[in-house]
Design a protein around this motif. Sequence first.
Motif, short mmCIF file in Angstrom:
data_model
loop_
_atom_site.label_atom_id
_atom_site.label_comp_id
_atom_site.label_asym_id
_atom_site.label_seq_id
_atom_site.Cartn_x
_atom_site.Cartn_y
_atom_site.Cartn_z
N VAL A 108 11.94 21.42 -34.42
CA VAL A 108 12.88 20.15 -34.44
C VAL A 108 11.75 18.85 -34.41
N VAL A 109 11.88 18.06 -35.46
CA VAL A 109 10.82 17.13 -35.91
C VAL A 109 11.62 16.26 -36.34
N SER A 110 10.68 14.80 -36.55
CA SER A 110 11.13 13.78 -37.27
C SER A 110 10.51 13.69 -38.67
N ARG B 184 6.07 14.71 -35.42
CA ARG B 184 5.55 14.91 -36.72
C ARG B 184 4.81 16.38 -36.72
N LEU B 185 5.06 17.37 -37.54
CA LEU B 185 4.56 18.33 -37.95
C LEU B 185 3.99 18.41 -39.29
N GLU B 186 2.62 18.87 -39.41
CA GLU B 186 2.21 18.77 -40.57
C GLU B 186 1.33 20.21 -40.49
N ALA C 296 4.99 18.30 -28.53
CA ALA C 296 3.72 17.27 -28.49
C ALA C 296 4.10 16.07 -29.66
N GLU C 297 3.34 15.01 -29.72
CA GLU C 297 3.73 13.79 -30.32
C GLU C 297 3.41 14.34 -31.79
N ARG C 298 2.20 14.87 -32.06
CA ARG C 298 1.98 15.38 -33.53
C ARG C 298 1.36 16.80 -33.40
N THR D 123 3.62 28.24 -23.14
CA THR D 123 4.25 26.93 -23.47
C THR D 123 3.28 25.69 -23.35
N ILE D 124 3.08 24.82 -24.41
CA ILE D 124 1.97 23.76 -24.31
C ILE D 124 2.74 22.50 -24.59
N ARG D 125 2.51 21.49 -23.47
CA ARG D 125 3.16 20.16 -23.52
C ARG D 125 2.06 19.21 -23.77
N SER D 126 2.12 18.27 -24.80
CA SER D 126 1.01 17.10 -24.74
C SER D 126 1.61 15.98 -25.38
N GLU D 127 1.07 14.95 -24.69
CA GLU D 127 1.47 13.40 -24.71
C GLU D 127 0.83 13.05 -26.09
#
Length: 150
Positions: free
Chosen positions: A97-99, A83-85, A66-68, A45-49
């Motif tokens: 699950v993304v905006s 955001r996922l790119e 993550a944020e992005r 699991t990776i969590r980043s601000e």
Amino acid sequence: MGILDRNRTHGSERAGNTVVAAGTKLVGDLTLSDHLHIDGHIEGTIRSEAEIAIGEQGRVEGEIEAERLYVSGSFEGSISARRLEIVAGGRVQGDVVVSELVIEPGGQFNGNSRIREQEAGSPRQLAHESKTAKPADKAEKDDQAATVSG
């Protein structure tokens, strides 16, 4: 760090950069406030601000928050991000699950996607129940007036 500098805003300039180099394998949970660039292999699991970039040689199996997130390598698991790119050559398999979801030509996505719930204070779509009937009634009256005068 080309991909880490993409779309950088003034608020994110304070974050540092953490790199997992090619040939490195990490197993476990990783929590950070910095940007993360992965050219190695991470299971967990990776969590980043801030933002996470999976490089062309990078591979992640597990969960990312993550944020992005920019993917030009491969990811398998679940993603929660604003955001996922998925860039050319990038592969994502799993649940997201993304905006915002961007898949560039040559990027691959196989899985399920959901729109992230709106945060408090975000604009919301207004219900048009009562307003819909009034314009329809007005349109009928306009049609009747045109028929009578025509």
